[in-house]
Design an enzyme around this catalytic site. Sequence first.
Site, PDB file in Angstrom:
ATOM      1  CE1 TYR A 143      -3.569  -2.568   0.568  1.00  0.00           C
ATOM      2  CE2 TYR A 143      -4.655  -0.483   1.037  1.00  0.00           C
ATOM      3  CZ  TYR A 143      -4.728  -1.810   0.723  1.00  0.00           C
ATOM      4  OH  TYR A 143      -5.948  -2.401   0.560  1.00  0.00           O
ATOM      5  CE  LYS A 193       1.299 -18.157  -2.297  1.00  0.00           C
ATOM      6  NZ  LYS A 193       0.350 -19.303  -2.332  1.00  0.00           N
ATOM      7  CG  ASP A 225      -2.751 -20.481  -0.870  1.00  0.00           C
ATOM      8  OD1 ASP A 225      -2.191 -20.429   0.250  1.00  0.00           O
ATOM      9  OD2 ASP A 225      -2.313 -21.185  -1.793  1.00  0.00           O
ATOM     10  CG  ASP A 249      -8.158  -4.476   1.454  1.00  0.00           C
ATOM     11  OD1 ASP A 249      -9.093  -3.948   2.088  1.00  0.00           O
ATOM     12  OD2 ASP A 249      -8.092  -4.483   0.210  1.00  0.00           O
ATOM     13  CG  ASP A 253     -13.833  -6.592   2.233  1.00  0.00           C
ATOM     14  OD1 ASP A 253     -13.557  -5.853   3.199  1.00  0.00           O
ATOM     15  OD2 ASP A 253     -14.276  -6.172   1.153  1.00  0.00           O
TER      16      ASP A 253
END
Length: 358
Positions: A143, A193, A225, A249, A253
Amino acid sequence: MNYKIALIRGDGIGPEVVGEAVKVLEAVGEKFGHTFTYEDVLLGGCATDAVGKSYPDGTAEKCRACDAVLLGAVGGPKWGSDRPAEQRPETALLAIRKDLGLYANLRPAVLRPALAGACPLKKETAEKGIDLMMVRELTGGIYFGKRDRYQTEDRGEEATDLMAYSEKEIERIGRRAFELSRLRRHKVSSVDKANVLETSRLWRSVMHRLAAEYPDVEYEDVLVDNCAMQIVRDPGQFDVVVTENMFGDILSDEASMVTGSIGLLPSASIGDTAPGLYEPIHGSAPDIAGQDKANPIATILSVAMMMRYSFHLSAEADAIERAVDAVLSAGWRTPDIAEPGVTPIGTRKMGDLICAEI
Ligand code: IPM
Ligand code: MG
């Protein structure tokens, strides 16, 4: 005590939900003997309309003069990606997070008992309950990394976004996660990851070092994942989930959706010094703005988080959360969470009922 609160009402339904949250603050003040004073701060699309930029000069200073910041919602199609950066509401959000040093974003995903039916997962899964705390790193990573876009000779245009993390940034968010887990169920799942990314391998080594300092906390590494899959398969397994900015982020959600009621979920963004910033997870919902249809509960529960994390007023926080549960248990619903056959109530009525319960 007297507390000064910056109010960023923002765009869309923001002003309405902040209005109800202020009513709740007043009710809490009356019951527990505190006074709250407010300072309106202009930020987001409304700021672009008023002064030509979404993050007006002096915004951070105004907020720093307060004990906490309450934000409704910012954004809307009117200020889309065709606008220059300084007019876009997202730019203002990222800037305030960075300027106030709000590196830890806490996003609880809780399935409230009265709303178990709203959970889109299998009944057996919902019955196990969901109560996880997503701890998202908020001021680093992709970001805030260097971006570029340039013309190449033979491959057309090319763009890059750099993801960088320092040990220091990882350690401070990791510590927050471990400390928080001690107030909960003593489990930390760190999401990365590491099978592909170097930033994740550094992340993982720092987390392992911290895990050794918190032997009372159960620790696990989860690949991002797999985490996305586990959240829909069995979210009840998670207590505190800590992860970097962009993974957080996306996963937050997803986690909010499995509770079936994004209109109910609050969040807190905190750093090492005051003020923290509190806001609902949902967006500005311009389609229902100004119609007394928005659910104010996420913003009201954000006030409960403010009591708990900024002011260390846990009885006040409990009182707000209990009032919300009582009103929901009595069957009151705003349109977003109304079961078929239930006549929904408006934003203001929901706020009034919660205040009365407090
Ligand atoms: C969020 C939002 C923001 C983010 C956007 C609006 C910049 O999606 O708070 O999760 O990506 O952080
Ligand atoms: Mg998001």
